[in-house]
Every structure is written in structure tokens, then in C-alpha cells.
Design an enzyme around this catalytic site. Sequence first.
Site, PDB file in Angstrom:
ATOM      1  N   CYS A  66       0.863  -1.188   0.000  1.00  0.00           N
ATOM      2  CA  CYS A  66       0.000   0.000   0.000  1.00  0.00           C
ATOM      3  C   CYS A  66       0.899   1.236   0.000  1.00  0.00           C
ATOM      4  O   CYS A  66       2.113   1.126  -0.009  1.00  0.00           O
ATOM      5  CB  CYS A  66      -0.848   0.019   1.264  1.00  0.00           C
ATOM      6  SG  CYS A  66      -1.698  -1.540   1.570  1.00  0.00           S
ATOM      7  N   GLN A  67       0.308   2.387  -0.001  1.00  0.00           N
ATOM      8  CA  GLN A  67       1.082   3.616   0.176  1.00  0.00           C
ATOM      9  C   GLN A  67       0.403   4.519   1.199  1.00  0.00           C
ATOM     10  O   GLN A  67      -0.826   4.517   1.330  1.00  0.00           O
ATOM     11  CB  GLN A  67       1.261   4.351  -1.153  1.00  0.00           C
ATOM     12  CG  GLN A  67       2.232   3.641  -2.098  1.00  0.00           C
ATOM     13  CD  GLN A  67       2.857   4.560  -3.141  1.00  0.00           C
ATOM     14  OE1 GLN A  67       2.995   5.760  -2.945  1.00  0.00           O
ATOM     15  NE2 GLN A  67       3.246   3.962  -4.253  1.00  0.00           N
TER      16      GLN A  67
END
Lengths: 276, 276
Positions: B2-3
Site C-alpha cells: 500500500c502507500q
Amino acid sequence: MCQLLGMSCAQPTDFTFSFTGFAARGGHTDHHADGFGVAFFENKACRVFIDNQPSCQSPVAELIKNYPIKSRNVIAHIRKATQGDIQLENCHPFMRELWGRHWIFAHNGDLLNYRPKLDGHYQPVGGTDSEQAFCYIMQGLRARFGNREPSSSELFTAVEALTQEISRHGVFNFLFSNGRMLFAHCSTQLYYLVRAWPFATAHLVDADMTVDFSQTTCQDDRVAVIATRPITDNENWVSFGPGQLTMFERGQAILHAVVPIPKAVQKTNAANLNCV
Amino acid sequence: MCQLLGMSCAQPTDFTFSFTGFAARGGHTDHHADGFGVAFFENKACRVFIDNQPSCQSPVAELIKNYPIKSRNVIAHIRKATQGDIQLENCHPFMRELWGRHWIFAHNGDLLNYRPKLDGHYQPVGGTDSEQAFCYIMQGLRARFGNREPSSSELFTAVEALTQEISRHGVFNFLFSNGRMLFAHCSTQLYYLVRAWPFATAHLVDADMTVDFSQTTCQDDRVAVIATRPITDNENWVSFGPGQLTMFERGQAILHAVVPIPKAVQKTNAANLNCV
């Protein structure tokens, strides 16, 4: 005070029609312009949209009117502040977690000098009587059942007892849901209807909008709508009685009780009947 | 994986510029298309917007890009599912309440076979390792301090110890905030910058958009931006070191620590460096 709108459905259903009429009451057709909120359960998830702008002009309300989020349980609230400033932390609905589920609460009313003893498990973030009452209910459920999630009927009995305690303090119309059941309690004013097969058309009170539900539904659909004041003018809305607590599940009214209201509170409530 | 994207500000600041670049990574300039979420603190209130549509095309993301919500602490997350289905209850950030404050958490990483002992105070609603870790942190804070809200430095020490426990289980980059402080921890990859007077222009990596902050800011403004990968290409981003935990308050990095990471986990983390 404020206004409430809830929906309990057999199938995930969108809320755009109902919310369009309701949102107009937030500053356009009525004076509840001190913020609003809507909570949508989608399975166990819950999205809460709140804004301190009036719902008749808020960009968040525009999104909700145009984005057909499908939900089995929805609780919406438009605010006319009685206790607590016009700040975002005082916008209903409020959310807390218990037993790995989100719980949502919105209140219409006024609890006088209400300072329940809170043990710290749940504490209000804002300054309203409503969030205090919500925290007290959540604390009461945890105290009764610990880490064991109760059955529907056990839960109903517990909510009934907690409602009786709190409604001694004043007007306590509320909607409360864990994404499976939706509880509705009436101190002064609350209506509901159940839409089921064969569906018909509905016309909003607050906007010139009609929907023919027979075009968009199937036999398994069933929707209960609960509102402070009816949002349509061509359907058979049923008035709750004073003290009536009803538990809805999948569009059906499953359990009912009448929570006794002390006489002194009844008098104050009667005086508040036209203040929603 | 994810970010993450976070913002800590001296003055309430809008997030539209940063979010425009970040949201493009959710299915347009990058592959994090399994939902997204953004939490905005506005004083003690917190609004959490989540959607299981990719952020590059979600109507909720469009609202956030165009509605300048002013906040001192923001946490955003775009998801590429590793554990837990692509369902709304698994979208970060997650929210819980403690000491009458909302707490927000978002995670980038993967905790292997992570099943912490949860005593029931906080339980996950969805199926992610991330929400388990969040509940464990919240439980740990409650266990250490009871109903007494600790000082900033006591809180930092507690978060440091809990981070050390959890980061033994794998990649644990996270952002965590209570609306006053924002904690950022790096296992593998995290950057930050501080924008302060005199402000300059910034240009997004993921969209051809430039903002001249000197036109919209004053001397008292100060903004720290924290991101898995820099979101602008003409500013001096500082890389976190492995294990670095930093507490931001009002746009400043206030406290730092390095949380030791066991060697075996370091090796796995190194292999995951390019998997964000």
C-alpha cells in the site's frame, strides 16, 4: 432540536431519494442548518459522512445525493443545536466499536443536566448530551455482556433498560444500529413505514420528486424508513407511541416495547412536541 | 502492498494538492487500486472518508480533491491488498476512541502470522493484520495509562515500545494520530519534508500540477508531509532510516527514536523494499 432519518432493508438499498428530501430540511424547507451526518453500513463496514455546513448546500451532501451507496442500515441526522457548539465533533451520528462491530447513534431531543457516570471505556469527544448518552449505552452493553456478543432478544432487553434510565432526563428520540439491527425510540415524535412488494410510487414532501419503486425492486425487497416527520406525502406513515422502542432487522419491525416515561418528563416532552 | 501519505500542520491546511497526486497512484500512475481512505482531524473531530473503488476514479476521491477541508493532521492510504479481502471494512485508515479523542491508524506492510492477544477493549471489524496491530496499540496504551491521558513524551515512549513488539512480525510502516500528534514509523520505506517560510513552488510527480505556496501562506505556516514515496519532484525529501519512529506536532518533527528490528525481519524487509 434536530431531525432523524433511518432505513433498515432486506437487501442493500440506495438512500439517494430519501436523503434528497431530508437534506432540504437542513436550511431550505426547514431550519436544521447546524450540520448533518449520515452513516451507511455496508456489511460490517460503516461510512460516516459529517459536515458542519447545512445539508441543503454542503458538498458532502451533494456527494451523498448523487452516489448510490447501497446499505442495509442507514442513520441520518440534521442538527439544530440545543447543547454543544456548532462544531464538527458535535455532529451526529456518533460511532464506537464493540464486539468487533461498529455502532452508530443519533439523537433528537434534549437531556437536562445529564452527566452519566462514565467509567472510561467510552468517552465523548464533543460536548453534547447525545454523545454522553451514547457512551452510557455502549458502557452499559459492555458491562452486561463483557466480551460475549448477546442474542438479538438479549440485546433488545438491555437497550430497553438503558433507554428507560436515560429517558428520565428528557426528550430522547434516537436511532441506534450495529449494522444488523436498527433500534428506534420515540419520546415525542417519530414515524415509520414499511415498503414491500408490490411496490408503488413515492413523492417527497420537501422536493418535487417522485420515484416508482415498482420499476427498481424485486419481490425480496423490503425497506423500513423511520423519520422524525414523514418524508413522503402519499404513503401510510405510522406514528410511534410515546416511549415506543422498536427493533428493525432487514426491513421488518421485529421487537417492540413501551419504555415508561415518568409523568414529569411527559409534561416537558409534550411542551417540546413542536420543537423538532 | 500500500502507500501512505500524512500531513502535520501548524495551521489548519487544505490537502487538495497533495491528495490529487496521491490519488492518481490508486489505479492511474500506480497499481494501488483496492480502495483508499483519508482521515481529516478538525480540532477534536475526525472525518474518515473511505471507498473500495480505486482513488483515481472514486466519486469520494473527487469530493476530497475539490473540497478544501482544513486540517492540522491528515492520514491517507491507498490499498493494494495483501491480507484481507477487497472490502470496505478492510480499507484504512481505521478509527477508535480513547481518552475522549479519536485515534487514526494506517499501515503499509505485511505482518506474518500475526495474531496478538486482544482483551476485548478494541477488536478488529475487518480481516487485516493492520487493524489487529492498531487494536493492539490502542489496548497497550489503555493498559499502560488507564483513564489518565499521558504527556507527549510518555505517549512517545509507549508507542515506541509497542512498535518494537509488533515490528518483529514483519514490515510495519505506519502513520498514527490522535489529532494533536502524528507518529510515523518506517520499516522499509518512508520519506518526509517540512515546508516553512519562505515557501516556494511544488510540482507533483503524478500529475502536471504546480502550486506556489508563497502565494497562499503566511510566516506562521509550517507543514510536514510524510509519504511512502515523494509526491513532488522539486523538493528536498528526507528518507527515514529503518526502524525510525518520529512524532510530528504542528508541522515539526518533535521526537525521534530508532526501534531495533531483528536481523531475520531486516532480511525479509529488504526483499520487500520494492513492493510498495
